[in-house]
Scaffold this motif. Structure first.
Motif, PDB file in Angstrom:
ATOM      1  N   ALA A 112       0.850  -1.187   0.000  1.00 31.26           N
ATOM      2  CA  ALA A 112       0.000   0.000   0.000  1.00 31.26           C
ATOM      3  C   ALA A 112       0.884   1.236   0.000  1.00 31.26           C
ATOM      4  O   ALA A 112       1.936   1.261   0.641  1.00 31.26           O
ATOM      5  N   LEU A 113       0.471   2.239  -0.730  1.00 32.07           N
ATOM      6  CA  LEU A 113       1.172   3.518  -0.762  1.00 32.07           C
ATOM      7  C   LEU A 113       0.197   4.600  -0.329  1.00 32.07           C
ATOM      8  O   LEU A 113      -0.821   4.829  -0.981  1.00 32.07           O
ATOM      9  N   LEU A 114       0.508   5.245   0.785  1.00 31.30           N
ATOM     10  CA  LEU A 114      -0.314   6.330   1.316  1.00 31.30           C
ATOM     11  C   LEU A 114       0.401   7.649   1.034  1.00 31.30           C
ATOM     12  O   LEU A 114       1.614   7.752   1.211  1.00 31.30           O
ATOM     13  N   HIS A 115      -0.351   8.648   0.610  1.00 33.75           N
ATOM     14  CA  HIS A 115       0.255   9.925   0.244  1.00 33.75           C
ATOM     15  C   HIS A 115      -0.520  11.081   0.856  1.00 33.75           C
ATOM     16  O   HIS A 115      -1.762  11.108   0.834  1.00 33.75           O
ATOM     17  N   LEU A 116       0.219  12.022   1.430  1.00 35.24           N
ATOM     18  CA  LEU A 116      -0.337  13.283   1.909  1.00 35.24           C
ATOM     19  C   LEU A 116       0.442  14.405   1.252  1.00 35.24           C
ATOM     20  O   LEU A 116       1.659  14.316   1.086  1.00 35.24           O
ATOM     21  N   GLN A 117      -0.258  15.461   0.899  1.00 37.73           N
ATOM     22  CA  GLN A 117       0.404  16.670   0.417  1.00 37.73           C
ATOM     23  C   GLN A 117      -0.042  17.828   1.305  1.00 37.73           C
ATOM     24  O   GLN A 117      -1.225  18.153   1.370  1.00 37.73           O
ATOM     25  N   LEU A 118       0.923  18.423   1.998  1.00 39.56           N
ATOM     26  CA  LEU A 118       0.643  19.474   2.961  1.00 39.56           C
ATOM     27  C   LEU A 118       1.430  20.726   2.603  1.00 39.56           C
ATOM     28  O   LEU A 118       2.335  20.685   1.770  1.00 39.56           O
ATOM     29  N   HIS A 119       1.078  21.835   3.229  1.00 37.31           N
ATOM     30  CA  HIS A 119       1.802  23.086   3.037  1.00 37.31           C
ATOM     31  C   HIS A 119       2.048  23.722   4.410  1.00 37.31           C
ATOM     32  O   HIS A 119       1.171  23.721   5.280  1.00 37.31           O
ATOM     33  N   THR A 120       3.234  24.211   4.602  1.00 31.94           N
ATOM     34  CA  THR A 120       3.576  24.880   5.847  1.00 31.94           C
ATOM     35  C   THR A 120       2.949  26.269   5.873  1.00 31.94           C
ATOM     36  O   THR A 120       2.407  26.748   4.875  1.00 31.94           O
ATOM     37  N   GLY A 121       3.051  26.925   7.018  1.00 37.65           N
ATOM     38  CA  GLY A 121       2.517  28.280   7.131  1.00 37.65           C
ATOM     39  C   GLY A 121       3.190  29.249   6.190  1.00 37.65           C
ATOM     40  O   GLY A 121       2.605  30.252   5.776  1.00 37.65           O
ATOM     41  N   ALA A 122       4.436  28.931   5.808  1.00 37.71           N
ATOM     42  CA  ALA A 122       5.169  29.783   4.872  1.00 37.71           C
ATOM     43  C   ALA A 122       4.871  29.429   3.422  1.00 37.71           C
ATOM     44  O   ALA A 122       5.431  30.038   2.507  1.00 37.71           O
ATOM     45  N   GLY A 123       3.984  28.443   3.208  1.00 43.10           N
ATOM     46  CA  GLY A 123       3.597  28.079   1.853  1.00 43.10           C
ATOM     47  C   GLY A 123       4.465  27.025   1.205  1.00 43.10           C
ATOM     48  O   GLY A 123       4.273  26.716   0.023  1.00 43.10           O
ATOM     49  N   ARG A 124       5.403  26.440   1.933  1.00 42.56           N
ATOM     50  CA  ARG A 124       6.271  25.421   1.349  1.00 42.56           C
ATOM     51  C   ARG A 124       5.526  24.089   1.285  1.00 42.56           C
ATOM     52  O   ARG A 124       4.851  23.681   2.228  1.00 42.56           O
ATOM     53  N   ARG A 125       5.677  23.401   0.175  1.00 44.39           N
ATOM     54  CA  ARG A 125       4.993  22.134  -0.045  1.00 44.39           C
ATOM     55  C   ARG A 125       5.771  20.987   0.593  1.00 44.39           C
ATOM     56  O   ARG A 125       6.990  20.908   0.490  1.00 44.39           O
ATOM     57  N   VAL A 126       5.034  20.089   1.239  1.00 44.81           N
ATOM     58  CA  VAL A 126       5.624  18.889   1.834  1.00 44.81           C
ATOM     59  C   VAL A 126       4.813  17.688   1.367  1.00 44.81           C
ATOM     60  O   VAL A 126       3.590  17.648   1.555  1.00 44.81           O
ATOM     61  N   ASP A 127       5.475  16.727   0.738  1.00 42.80           N
ATOM     62  CA  ASP A 127       4.824  15.491   0.319  1.00 42.80           C
ATOM     63  C   ASP A 127       5.286  14.362   1.225  1.00 42.80           C
ATOM     64  O   ASP A 127       6.489  14.216   1.489  1.00 42.80           O
ATOM     65  N   VAL A 128       4.334  13.567   1.692  1.00 40.09           N
ATOM     66  CA  VAL A 128       4.628  12.441   2.572  1.00 40.09           C
ATOM     67  C   VAL A 128       4.203  11.161   1.859  1.00 40.09           C
ATOM     68  O   VAL A 128       3.027  10.989   1.520  1.00 40.09           O
ATOM     69  N   CYS A 129       5.160  10.264   1.614  1.00 44.72           N
ATOM     70  CA  CYS A 129       4.912   8.996   0.926  1.00 44.72           C
ATOM     71  C   CYS A 129       5.192   7.855   1.895  1.00 44.72           C
ATOM     72  O   CYS A 129       6.340   7.680   2.329  1.00 44.72           O
ATOM     73  N   LEU A 130       4.169   7.095   2.230  1.00 44.79           N
ATOM     74  CA  LEU A 130       4.289   6.040   3.230  1.00 44.79           C
ATOM     75  C   LEU A 130       3.967   4.690   2.597  1.00 44.79           C
ATOM     76  O   LEU A 130       2.891   4.507   2.014  1.00 44.79           O
ATOM     77  N   PHE A 131       4.895   3.754   2.723  1.00 43.08           N
ATOM     78  CA  PHE A 131       4.746   2.434   2.122  1.00 43.08           C
ATOM     79  C   PHE A 131       4.404   1.417   3.209  1.00 43.08           C
ATOM     80  O   PHE A 131       5.137   1.256   4.184  1.00 43.08           O
ATOM     81  N   GLY A 132       3.280   0.720   3.021  1.00 43.39           N
ATOM     82  CA  GLY A 132       2.846  -0.276   3.987  1.00 43.39           C
ATOM     83  C   GLY A 132       2.251  -1.485   3.291  1.00 43.39           C
ATOM     84  O   GLY A 132       2.688  -1.868   2.204  1.00 43.39           O
TER      85      GLY A 132
END
Length: 310
Positions: A112-132
């Motif tokens: 399984a591949l879980l993905h989140l795409q978030l943004h910090t308060g400064a607008g920087r993009r953070v992608d989280v890729c989790l393999f399970g």
């Protein structure tokens, strides 16, 4: 800052991903007792003091309490604000979580591949890729995706990175940034059959995608946490990777949502209607192997329903 769950506050919801293996391993490696300490009793017998372990009542398993103990036991190693620079050891985050299936060579069961795409308060993009593992996923099943489209030739290298928990590198020429970007490419592009524009904002048109939950609490162990060098990577404006900045790769321990009934199942979008509440008699119905990549949502309203709405 501890989450409401870590503080012991009552949180109503359901776990849509729970990895017993990852949770127990994390607890054992960090000296965390999941079930509480054993109770002992003392008494006199024959003039001697006897100490024995008290019999424990058979209770319903308390996953909320286990999760709270893990999060609290790991303490400052848990990152909740992504303004903290890399590298995080564990993350506790909230956001929309998408689920997809991946083929892992060394796994007995579908990955399984879980993905989140978030943004910090400064607008920087953070992608989280989790393999399970898909065995740990609740609410979605093997009938919720189809096999078609692009798959990454770099999956063996990504697997090595995962198996070595982020310390791999001797067997491959490329570095951590490269493989983190490849992991993100799998999350955003796996199953594509046309151009990026055709699939933009329509993950249900890609193979292997399963669905998503809009609001979740996620706890994960981090294997790789990098900030991409903007001078090194260049993508065209329509590429899903164009604005990628920080990429976190790891394994999920749990995902919890307060609204499990609001899951967006891509199989429902592909066939144009939602399943009936008692959907199991319909699983053997013949369905198209893959959807058209354009105007799928517009066409859905004109198709005759094969089940009841709910």
């Amino acid at each position: 800052m501890l989450s409401a769950q870590a503080k012991g506050q009552r949180v109503v919801g359901s776990y849509v991903y729970w990895s017993d293996r990852a949770i127990r391993q994390t607890a054992e490696d960090n000296g965390i007792e999941l079930a509480g300490r054993a109770r002992w009793t003392a008494g006199l017998a024959g003039g001697f003091v006897q100490v024995s372990r008290a019999a424990q009542e058979r209770l319903t398993r308390n996953r909320v309490e286990e999760a709270r103990r893990i999060e609290k036991g790991l303490g400052a190693s848990v990152v909740t604000e992504l303004t903290t620079p890399p590298r995080a050891a564990f993350v506790s985050l909230s956001g929309q979580v998408s689920f997809a299936r991946v083929q892992l060579r060394y796994a007995k069961n579908p990955g399984a591949l879980l993905h989140l795409q978030l943004h910090t308060g400064a607008g920087r993009r953070v992608d989280v890729c989790l393999f399970g593992s898909m065995d740990c996923v609740r609410g979605f099943g093997p009938w919720d995706d189809f096999e078609d489209g692009w798959t990454s030739s770099e999956m063996p290298a990504i697997e090595e990175l995962l198996r070595a928990e982020g310390t791999a590198g001797t067997a491959w020429v490329e570095d951590e940034q490269y493989f983190s970007l490849e992991a993100l490419k799998v999350a955003l592009c796996q199953g594509s059959t046309g151009t990026d524009e055709e699939h933009a904002d329509h993950p249900q048109t890609r193979g292997f995608t399963v669905g998503h939950h809009e609001t979740c609490s996620v706890f994960a162990e981090v294997y790789s946490d990098v900030v991409l060098d903007p001078q090194r990577w260049s993508h065209h404006a329509d590429d899903p990777l164009a604005d990628a900045d920080r990429i976190i790769v790891g394994r999920p321990l749990w995902v919890r949502t307060q609204h499990p009934d609001r899951a967006i199942r891509y199989t429902d979008l592909r066939i144009g209607v939602r399943r009936p509440a008692r959907w199991w008699p319909y699983r053997l119905r013949v369905r198209p192997r893959r959807p058209a990549a354009t105007n799928i949502l517009d066409e859905a309203s004109s198709r005759p329903p094969w089940g009841l709405h709910h």
